[in-house]
Design a protein around this motif. Structure first.
Motif, short mmCIF file in Angstrom:
data_model
loop_
_atom_site.label_atom_id
_atom_site.label_comp_id
_atom_site.label_asym_id
_atom_site.label_seq_id
_atom_site.Cartn_x
_atom_site.Cartn_y
_atom_site.Cartn_z
N GLU A 5 -2.36 -13.98 -21.05
CA GLU A 5 -1.58 -15.53 -21.12
C GLU A 5 -2.55 -16.47 -20.15
N GLY A 8 2.39 -21.71 -18.11
CA GLY A 8 3.47 -21.10 -17.87
C GLY A 8 3.43 -22.11 -16.77
N LEU A 19 1.19 -23.09 -23.71
CA LEU A 19 0.55 -22.24 -22.83
C LEU A 19 -0.05 -21.35 -23.93
N TRP A 35 3.77 -15.13 -30.34
CA TRP A 35 4.45 -15.10 -28.74
C TRP A 35 5.81 -14.65 -29.04
N ARG A 37 9.70 -13.68 -26.68
CA ARG A 37 9.97 -14.31 -25.08
C ARG A 37 11.33 -13.29 -24.78
N VAL A 47 9.20 -15.30 -31.58
CA VAL A 47 8.99 -16.53 -31.31
C VAL A 47 8.69 -17.29 -32.18
N ASP A 89 15.07 -22.21 -22.94
CA ASP A 89 13.57 -21.99 -23.50
C ASP A 89 12.98 -20.94 -22.32
N TYR A 93 7.20 -16.16 -21.89
CA TYR A 93 6.23 -15.56 -22.79
C TYR A 93 5.36 -14.53 -22.88
N TYR A 94 5.26 -13.83 -24.15
CA TYR A 94 4.29 -12.92 -23.87
C TYR A 94 3.47 -13.60 -25.37
N CYS A 95 2.20 -13.08 -25.19
CA CYS A 95 1.37 -12.89 -26.72
C CYS A 95 1.33 -11.41 -27.14
N GLY A 111 2.11 -11.97 -19.77
CA GLY A 111 3.53 -12.40 -19.66
C GLY A 111 3.24 -13.96 -19.11
N ARG A 113 6.04 -17.16 -17.11
CA ARG A 113 6.79 -18.03 -17.18
C ARG A 113 6.70 -18.85 -17.38
#
Length: 118
Positions: A5, A8, A19, A35, A37, A47, A89, A93-95, A111, A113
């Motif tokens: 990712e 961020g 992202l 996605w 989070r 998400v 929010d 955040y991870y895919c 991830g 941020r």
């Protein structure tokens, strides 16, 4: 399988970020992607997800209308365009690769941020 990712950062409330998640090591176009989070001190929150061809998208109620997921199968990349960002929010955040199209993930990236603050 590798998911990386990027994109961020720190953004003010009401701002936008995009992202990106670059995938490798598998046939990207064969898999739904998601996605997910994790806000500070909280658990994982799904998400958004996107189908293999990008024609079906799904969103959590908390982001619907503000976030847009998309993918480019030629580039093995999935995106999350985030607009009208709110302090809530703020998260890592991870895919993730979705193995059943229903949010069951088997691989995650490291991830990226996102911090929404004035």
């Amino acid at each position: 399988v590798q998911l990386v990712e990027s994109g961020g950062g720190l953004v003010q409330p009401g701002g936008s970020l995009r992202l990106s998640c670059a995938a490798s090591g598998f046939t990207f176009s064969n898999f739904y992607m998601s996605w997910v989070r994790q806000a500070p001190g909280k658990g994982l929150e799904w998400v958004s997800s996107i189908s293999t061809g990008g024609f079906r998208t799904h969103y959590a109620g908390s982001v619907k209308g503000r976030f847009t997921i998309s993918r480019d199968n030629a580039k093995n990349t999935v995106y999350l365009q985030m607009s009208s960002l709110k302090p809530e929010d703020t998260a890592l955040y991870y895919c993730a690769r979705d193995i059943d199209g229903l949010g069951l993930n088997d691989y995650w990236g490291q991830g990226t941020r996102v911090t929404v603050s004035s």
